[in-house]
Design an enzyme around this catalytic site. Structure first.
Site, PDB file in Angstrom:
ATOM      1  N   LYS A   1       3.707   7.772   3.222  1.00 11.61           N
ATOM      2  CA  LYS A   1       3.525   6.558   4.217  1.00 11.61           C
ATOM      3  C   LYS A   1       4.877   6.806   4.943  1.00 11.61           C
ATOM      4  CE  LYS A   1       5.626   3.189   2.757  1.00 11.61           C
ATOM      5  NZ  LYS A   1       7.235   2.969   2.551  1.00 11.61           N
TER       6      LYS A   1
ATOM      7  N   ASP B   1       4.543   0.139  -3.656  1.00  3.27           N
ATOM      8  CA  ASP B   1       3.059   0.533  -2.792  1.00  3.27           C
ATOM      9  C   ASP B   1       1.984   1.891  -3.333  1.00  3.27           C
ATOM     10  OD1 ASP B   1       5.037   0.042  -0.268  1.00  3.27           O
ATOM     11  OD2 ASP B   1       6.383   1.934  -1.144  1.00  3.27           O
TER      12      ASP B   1
END
Ligand code: ATP
Length: 319
Positions: free
Chosen positions: A11, A141
């Protein structure tokens, strides 16, 4: 023996704002996260001994309990001891493509893939929200890495509101092989240098966090306005990382001098990324940065925005 092969994407942070401290010692964050198609491949295989084994082709990745993929498997064995007893141990093979300690959530994505894969391998029947609750125990995350796409992340980063994905955008990433940034160091340094700017009152914290929903960047994402998206990128951690890593600061300047929509550091760095509208443009930027910085220590990648988190690798069979 049964096995599953999974794709675990990286990401980038289009936005990272630190708004305060939390009672649990973490920071109160507002982030916009976006999956990209630079990904690790994870293979999970049942083994007859009741152990968790990790293999990885990258020398910087630990193979013991400190590996996030190991910890994900361990968490499942503790939560579902009957499945562990029934199916035995698991061998996790990580084929690393995502640079390590780079601000791209490589470890978190590996952990997410192990949760998704063990759910299938051990037929646990967990839903995505249930997997994301487990994921939040492993790291901020990890819940996002399960679902992927584009999302606003608040709290520690585990509270997600999904956004429409702009899967037509491309990203060029640059990272010096020899430079790694510890996420813990970046946040601690930010607290000691800028803690006086933190908001402590719970109501103000909440209103600061909810403001992002009507922010210009979220508006630009809804309107797929790539020029605006490029202009509105933000990462507070640049304030602590760039001053101590002059090569990274210079890399950012070189990216900014090319024809890109915008450039920024991802997460706690030291990866710098730049957005482009086309693949051809991404390759041109990659070449321009390479020509400006011919240092072999600098690695560059071109990738695309993706609307996927962890995925089963369709090419690999379920034996
Ligand atoms: P984030 O963006 O989530 O902060 P990151 O991309 O900065 O993460 P990682 O690549 O996840 O960083 O690695 C951070 C540290 O975690 C590394 O120094 C490495 O030793 C350790 N680590 C543990 N498990 C893994 C894993 N599966 N893959 C990569 N690193 C791992």
């Amino acid at each position: 023996m049964r096995s599953y092969s999974l794709i675990a994407p990286a990401k980038i942070n289009l936005y990272l704002e630190i708004i305060g401290d939390r009672p649990d010692g973490y920071h109160e964050l507002v982030m916009i996260l976006q999956s990209i198609n630079l990904a690790d491949h994870i293979e999970l295989r049942s083994i007859s001994t009741d152990t968790i084994r990790v293999h990885c082709n990258h020398p910087q990745v630990p193979l013991d309990q400190s590996n996030l993929a190991y910890r994900a498997a361990e968490l499942i064995t503790l939560e579902y001891p009957n499945a562990f007893a029934q199916y035995g141990g698991v061998e996790i093979t990580i084929n690393k493509k995502i640079p390590v300690a780079a601000g791209l959530a490589g470890g978190s994505s590996n952990a997410a893939a192990v949760l998704v894969g063990l759910n299938m391998l051990w037929q646990l029947g967990l839903t995505q929200p249930e997997l994301q609750d487990l994921a939040a125990q492993l790291g901020s995350d990890v819940p996002f890495c399960i679902s992927g796409g584009a999302a606003i992340a608040t709290g520690r980063g585990e509270q997600l509101s999904y956004l429409p994905t702009m899967d037509s955008l491309y990203v060029v990433l640059g990272k010096y092989r020899s430079i790694a940034v510890s996420t813990a160091w970046a946040y601690q340094t930010y607290r000691s240098e800028f803690g006086s700017e933190y908001v402590y009152d719970a109501k103000t914290l909440e209103s600061r966090a909810s403001k992002v929903h009507s922010s210009p960047l979220v508006n630009a994402i809804f309107h797929k306005d790539s020029q605006q998206i490029g202009q509105l990128l933000r990462n507070d951690l640049e304030r602590v990382v760039l001053p101590v890593e002059p090569k990274v600061a210079q890399l950012r300047e070189v990216f900014a001098s090319t024809d890109v929509l915008g450039t920024m550091m991802s997460g706690s760095g030291p990866t710098i990324f730049a957005l482009t509208e086309s693949e051809a443009q991404a390759h041109q930027v990659q070449q321009a940065v390479r020509a400006a910085i011919p240092d072999p220590d600098l690695e560059l990648w071109a990738a695309k925005f993706s609307n996927h988190g962890v995925q089963l690798n369709s090419k690999t069979k379920h034996l």
